[in-house]
Design an enzyme around this catalytic site. Structure first.
Site, mmCIF file in Angstrom:
data_model
loop_
_atom_site.group_PDB
_atom_site.id
_atom_site.type_symbol
_atom_site.label_atom_id
_atom_site.label_comp_id
_atom_site.label_asym_id
_atom_site.label_seq_id
_atom_site.Cartn_x
_atom_site.Cartn_y
_atom_site.Cartn_z
ATOM 1 N NE ARG A 219 1.598 9.641 12.021
ATOM 2 C CZ ARG A 219 1.666 8.305 12.072
ATOM 3 N NH1 ARG A 219 2.196 7.639 11.067
ATOM 4 N NH2 ARG A 219 1.234 7.642 13.122
ATOM 5 C CB SER B 127 5.290 6.362 11.123
ATOM 6 O OG SER B 127 5.342 5.072 10.612
ATOM 7 C CG ASP C 275 -0.196 -0.038 2.550
ATOM 8 O OD1 ASP C 275 1.041 -0.190 2.558
ATOM 9 O OD2 ASP C 275 -0.858 0.068 3.596
ATOM 10 C CG HIS C 276 3.436 2.430 2.990
ATOM 11 N ND1 HIS C 276 2.327 1.819 3.488
ATOM 12 C CD2 HIS C 276 3.895 3.229 3.986
ATOM 13 C CE1 HIS C 276 2.122 2.220 4.734
ATOM 14 N NE2 HIS C 276 3.054 3.087 5.049
#
Length: 827
Positions: free
Chosen positions: A512, A709, A160-161
């Protein structure tokens, strides 16, 4: 009890929303959570546990071991016997029911179980591990070095990143797969080899996919890089960890956690008007600050909980990480049951109903359970909040935001509005936005700012497409990005030509908003809000618009238009659909030793790991301060994402970004460090030079070092480059643990004023460190500092939180070194 730090900044929480009670010493308080009837050891009907368990197992998914709930039940009974049936919070029920050895964890150094929270070292056996692609690379490389055939517990990999958001889902996904094929091939081959679930690129964001597929009440999961806390919205304990922590669980070793304190958040009333679940956590973040929840699990209770959707609760849990919380959790409600059915998990819903009849576990706190601190939020009085810029805890009520923008001289023009991603991409969120777009469309209005939508998963995307919601958003000019992290983590290629350094404002529904995080531009101010508020701002094209009170002018006739409060559906009227077949998970039945894990020996993106050297026999001598950092130093600061994500599997290459956005306390420069000869370098360049000459070093920093994170690389990279100690005023929980796992010693000042006495280039040696490590974490450590300018030396007393197991990791060189030896011995 240690008090939670409260924010005192202006523009904070609206008066009247929060009230606060402080129970005092655990066991003496009368402030309790919502009561319910306890039947600690009851068994339904005349059936015994074996029969109940046999009936339950066929309904359980293969994503957990078949004996999971049987063990949960048995462990909780053991916990109750050990603690004398004292009432437990929901978080304690779940955590303690995953203990490897109940008596050892709960009765060691806890005054016979009277002071567990904040004191006990819990050794836990999680039910599964979930890994996102960027951190999975390093986690899998570490697991492979243990030479095991398969993980001890189920695991999944989520791609997903690495997809960049730019033009739209189809083209971005195609480009992302092409660019990252080497990494995706490695991850898929490792999944096939070791029998792990593999979610391909475009399948969805780990947070959302875990909630939809793996989260179940009572389970405990680990998520790499602080990912998947959404699952707390479904009564699942999910804790963010580094790769070495994940490997601990994958090899079957108990995972250690300092017993968290429990912060109770009592919700009363009911949301109305423009207030959304996101506003609960935005307001709470302003109350607690980014480190106010450190060492706590945030547990929500009260009648207000019953009014929230499961995905609304998940959104709140997602952002709990932004206040430093270990994790967040909600009780199992009727909305939770509906969500299981909507996500096609009728069998699991049936199994849970059966399990709850066993009597030991109700996925709610016990009557009389005590919290270390309680904050009450009246949902009926809660108004929308906007948090930022540059930190997720700078919270301003919507009614005061326009005034604050003027006072702070923030941009009044909105350059982009972005909704969705891991935090706010639910069906409820998107249908609320749809209701607003439909209103605006009838009035002839279109968004004045670029408007991006990121579905959290293929299941969400496909269902929204089936029901016409996506078509409505695209019809208004919205750009639907791939089901991936994208702009939220810096994977955003902006199309508006905003030059780097230019101040501009974006509104997002993300979690964030650190400086430079989204687009690499330190001038971009990201304001966090609910999707509804972001959408309203996008239509206005302004940061000062208040949709509750303000009006827009329609084109042509110039009539006034005001949005009605958005209305959405909790979930689809018919169950979610899976979506594109090629974006479904590969779920092997088991490991396949015949599969070769794909790593090229000449790769610039993947490299096998070499173990770190063991701790020397004696105290450390000749350390030098590489840099003294001032201000916020997050894991983004220590190991940036964005363009560096491509090196997540290659430790040497990614180390070139180490601390490269840190601010030098002595010069005010960003990414500047000075060698002993006075020559100026970037921080990573000087670290590489010192590594080459064998010069060990330490970093000195301020509060909440490693915030944000989990990002294990923020610990791995300094260790690789020669760091042996980090000395600061306080640590973020996950990062402190990650440092110890990689063999770096985290120390905090006893006297914070000593921060001012140390400078870059000073020579440092440890006093008592080796003895402390040999004694399993017992003993004090000081640092002897010799000034680089020859003006003298002094002793700096420090504090540490090194446990017995962590002392072993540091002595061995890293947790990986110890785990590899342990796994090979067991094999």
């Amino acid at each position: 009890m240690t008090p939670i730090e409260l924010a005192t900044r202006s523009g904070g929480i609206a008066k009247g929303i929060f009230t606060r009670s402080r129970p005092g010493q655990l066991g003496l308080s009368r402030l309790t959570c919502r009561p319910h009837t306890r039947h600690f050891a009851a068994v339904a009907g005349n059936m015994n546990i074996d029969q109940l368990d046999a009936a339950l197992r066929p309904s359980l998914p293969k994503s957990i071991k078949p004996d999971t709930y049987r063990k949960l039940h048995g462990k909780l009974l053991e916990v109750r016997r050990t603690l004398g049936n004292q009432p437990l919070t929901l978080a304690e029920k779940i955590l303690y029911s995953h203990l490897d050895d109940v008596e050892q964890s709960l009765l060691t150094n806890t005054d016979n179980g009277r002071s567990i929270r904040g004191s006990a070292n819990l050794k836990l056996n999680p039910d599964r591990v979930n890994m996102q692609d960027a951190s999975a690379q390093m986690a899998l490389l570490q697991f492979m070095s243990c030479n095991l055939d398969q993980p001890a517990i189920p695991a999944s990999i989520h791609c997903d990143h690495l997809i960049v958001g730019e033009k739209g889902a189809e083209s971005d996904l195609s480009e992302g797969i092409s660019t990252n094929k080497e990494v995706f091939d490695f991850l898929e081959s490792a999944a096939r080899r070791y029998g792990m679930d593999f979610w391909p690129p475009g399948a969805g964001i780990i947070h959302q996919t875990v909630l939809e597929v793996y989260a179940l009440p009572g389970l405990m999961m680990l998520g790499t890089d602080s990912h998947s806390p959404n699952a707390g919205g479904l009564s699942t304990i999910t804790i963010g960890v580094g790769g070495a922590d994940a490997v601990e669980a994958l090899v079957g070793a108990p995972w250690e956690l300092k017993a968290p304190r429990i912060l109770g958040v009592k919700l009363t009333g009911q949301l109305n008007g423009w207030a959304a679940p996101k506003d609960i956590i935005l307001a709470l973040a302003g109350k607690l600050t980014v480190r106010g929840g450190t060492g706590y699990i945030v547990e929500y209770f009260g009648e207000g909980v019953e009014s929230l959707s499961a995905t609304g609760m998940a959104t709140i849990c997602n952002m709990g990480a932004e206040v430093g919380a270990t994790t967040s959790i909600f009780p199992y409600t009727k909305a939770s049951e509906r969500y299981l059915l909507q996500t096609r998990r009728a069998e699991q819903h049936k199994a849970l109903a059966s399990f709850r009849s066993w009597g030991s576990f109700d996925f709610r706190p016990d009557e009389g359970a005590q919290y270390d601190d309680v904050i009450e939020i009246n949902l009926s009085d809660l108004e929308p909040h906007i948090n930022g810029p540059f930190t997720p805890d700078l919270s301003t009520p919507l009614s005061a935001f326009a005034t604050t923008v003027a006072q702070e001289e923030w941009p009044t023009t909105l350059s982009a509005g972005l909704i969705g991603s891991c935090t706010n991409s639910s069906y409820e969120d998107m249908t609320k936005v749809e209701s607003m777009v439909t209103q605006a469309e009838k009035a002839g209005l279109r968004p004045k700012a670029p408007f991006y939508i990121t579905p959290g998963s293929e299941q969400i995307r496909a269902t929204l497409e089936r029901d016409g919601t996506l078509q409505t958003l695209e019809g208004a000019g919205g750009i639907v990005l791939s089901n991936a992290c994208g702009p939220c983590i810096g994977q955003w290629k902006r199309q508006d030509d905003v030059k780097k350094g230019t101040p501009n404002a974006i509104f997002t529904s993300y979690n964030r908003n650190f400086r430079g995080r989204n687009d690499g531009n330190p001038g971009t101010m990201n304001f966090l809000a609910s999707p509804e508020i972001v959408t309203a701002m996008a239509y206005a094209g302004s940061t000062t618009f208040n949709p509750v009170t303000d009006e827009l002018t329609t084109p042509g006739g110039g009539k006034s238009f005001r949005f009605a409060p958005p209305q959405g559906l909790e979930g689809p009227r018919t169950p979610f659909v899976s979506g594109v077949e090629s974006l479904q998970a590969l779920s092997p039945d088991g490991p396949n030793p015949g599969v070769e894990v794909a790593i090229s020996p000449t790769s610039e993106r993947l490299a096998l790991l070499e173990p770190f050297e063991a701790f020397p026999e004696g105290d450390l001598e000749g350390l030098k301060v590489l840099v003294k950092v001032t201000g916020k130093c997050t894991t983004d600061t220590i190991s940036a994402a964005g363009p560096w994500l491509k090196y997540k599997g290659h430790l040497a290459n990614i180390s070139a970004n180490t601390l490269h956005t840190a601010v030098n306390a002595e010069t005010g420069e960003v990414n500047a460090a000075y060698d002993v000869d006075g020559s100026r370098h970037t921080i990573p360049d000087l670290a590489f030079k010192w590594k080459a000459r064998g010069q060990p070093w330490l970093v000195v920093a301020e509060h909440n070092y490693g915030e944000g994170s989990a990002r294990e690389h923020a610990a791995l990279q300094p260790r690789f480059l020669g760091a042996r100690v980090v000395l600061c005023k306080s640590f973020a929980r996950i990062h402190e643990t990650n440092l110890k796992k990689q063999g770096v010693v985290p120390l905090t000042f006893v006297n914070e004023a000593d921060y001012d006495r140390i400078a870059a280039g000073d020579d440092v040696s440890t006093v008592g460190l080796y003895d402390m490590l040999r004694a399993g974490g017992r003993g004090d450590v000081s640092l002897r500092v010799r000034k680089a300018d020859g003006s003298g030396e002094f002793l700096v007393p420090t504090k540490h939180a090194v446990s017995e197991d962590q002392a072993g990791f540091i002595l061995a060189g890293s947790a990986l070194s110890m785990l590899a030896k342990r796994a090979q011995t067991q094999a």
